[in-house]
Design an enzyme around this catalytic site. Structure first.
Site, PDB file in Angstrom:
ATOM      1  CB  VAL A  13      -7.264 -14.665 -14.227  1.00 30.64           C
ATOM      2  CG1 VAL A  13      -8.547 -15.822 -14.936  1.00 30.64           C
ATOM      3  CG2 VAL A  13      -6.470 -14.975 -13.687  1.00 30.64           C
ATOM      4  CB  THR A  16       1.874 -11.107 -15.092  1.00 25.11           C
ATOM      5  OG1 THR A  16       2.525 -12.697 -15.434  1.00 25.11           O
ATOM      6  CG2 THR A  16       3.020 -10.800 -15.286  1.00 25.11           C
ATOM      7  CE  LYS A  37       5.458 -16.559 -13.475  1.00 25.43           C
ATOM      8  NZ  LYS A  37       3.588 -16.622 -13.335  1.00 25.43           N
ATOM      9  CG  ASP A  50       4.609 -14.056 -16.411  1.00 25.32           C
ATOM     10  OD1 ASP A  50       4.386 -13.673 -17.314  1.00 25.32           O
ATOM     11  OD2 ASP A  50       3.945 -15.366 -16.355  1.00 25.32           O
ATOM     12  CB  ALA A 111       3.535 -21.425 -13.017  1.00 28.21           C
ATOM     13  N   GLY A 112      -1.206 -20.023 -13.577  1.00 22.06           N
ATOM     14  CA  GLY A 112      -2.305 -20.373 -14.038  1.00 22.06           C
ATOM     15  C   GLY A 112      -2.812 -20.108 -12.011  1.00 22.06           C
ATOM     16  N   GLY A 170      -8.592  -8.697 -12.352  1.00 20.01           N
ATOM     17  CA  GLY A 170      -7.087  -8.622 -13.773  1.00 20.01           C
ATOM     18  C   GLY A 170      -7.515  -8.101 -14.479  1.00 20.01           C
ATOM     19  CB  SER A 171      -8.252  -8.182 -18.030  1.00 18.54           C
ATOM     20  OG  SER A 171      -8.826  -7.737 -18.643  1.00 18.54           O
ATOM     21  N   GLY A 202      -6.620  -3.910 -20.834  1.00 16.06           N
ATOM     22  CA  GLY A 202      -5.460  -3.425 -21.716  1.00 16.06           C
ATOM     23  C   GLY A 202      -4.726  -2.537 -20.575  1.00 16.06           C
TER      24      GLY A 202
END
Length: 244
Positions: A13, A16, A37, A50, A111-112, A170-171, A202
């Site tokens: 998602v 990072t 992390k 990450d 993580a996830g 996140g994107s 991106g």
């Protein structure tokens, strides 16, 4: 806010890259930053993890990870299959607390999702956040299906009496569809917390210099940025043709 826990609503998602943007914005504001992390999975010993990627994009942060497991699985499962010791929430909390004595801001990346298991006892990132008494930032997807996973994550945080400071997309796609545009208004409602940013899809492929220069424009003032949630929401509503 010396420690901020960053979790996703699931995998892939943009967690990072969001962590890197938060770190870059904080560095630009003159704060010293450490990135922890909790458990890195699916990466060989000689590969970048990450935390390394955050440091590459964001700049001079103290980057560390507590454990690394070779298979791309939940940390508890990956540790068991590798015959390695798991990471426990107490270890995450202790490492973050130590970093907080040496830095203005510590970003703890999970993580996830929030309830991915670290160990056989069912320890999670949420447990580490409780031990730290730290606020949590949720990174969510932009499109269809994100409302359910975001609301479930927010409900779990409230059950544990953890502060959800907000949600970051996140994107954010270059050409968002109707669902993504509607979610700009709906995500804060289902989360019960403000939308604090939108990271362009991106962004992780930008040069480090460009990433650092642009990161504050993707995040709100709460995260040391200059992004305006209201203006962003109005632009999406106007595109749909239903702005007030």
């Amino acid at each position: 806010m010396p420690v901020l826990v960053i979790t996703g609503t699931g995998t892939e998602v943009g967690k990072t890259v969001t962590t890197a943007a938060v770190a870059a914005a904080a560095l630009a504001a003159g704060r010293s930053v450490a990135v922890l992390k909790a458990a890195q999975t699916g990466v060989r010993p000689d590969e970048r993890g990450d935390a390394d990627e955050v440091a590459r994009l964001a700049g001079p942060v103290a980057a560390s990870e507590l454990a690394r497991y070779p298979e791309p699985l939940a940390p508890g499962t990956a540790a068991r299959r590798a015959g390695m010791a798991p990471v426990r929430p107490q270890e995450v909390a202790e490492a973050a607390a130590k970093l907080a004595t040496e830095h203005d801001l510590v970003l703890v990346e999970g993580a996830g999702g929030l309830l991915v298991r670290f160990d056989a006892a069912g320890g999670t990132l949420a447990d580490a956040a409780v031990l730290l008494g730290a606020p949590v930032l949720v990174v969510a997807a932009a499109g269809l299906g994100t409302l359910n996973s975001t609301e479930l994550t927010a409900r779990e945080l409230r059950l544990r009496q953890l502060e959800l400071i907000g949600v970051v997309i996140g994107s954010w796609p270059r050409d968002p569809d109707l669902a993504a545009r509607c979610n700009v208004a709906d995500l804060p409602e289902v989360a019960g917390a403000p939308l604090l940013g939108a990271i362009p899809a991106g962004a992780g492929a930008l040069s480090p210099a460009d990433f650092r220069a642009k990161a504050p424009s993707w995040l709100s003032a709460r995260l040391s940025g200059e992004w305006d949630a209201g203006a962003f929401r109005e632009r999406q509503a106007a595109f749909q043709g239903d702005a007030p």
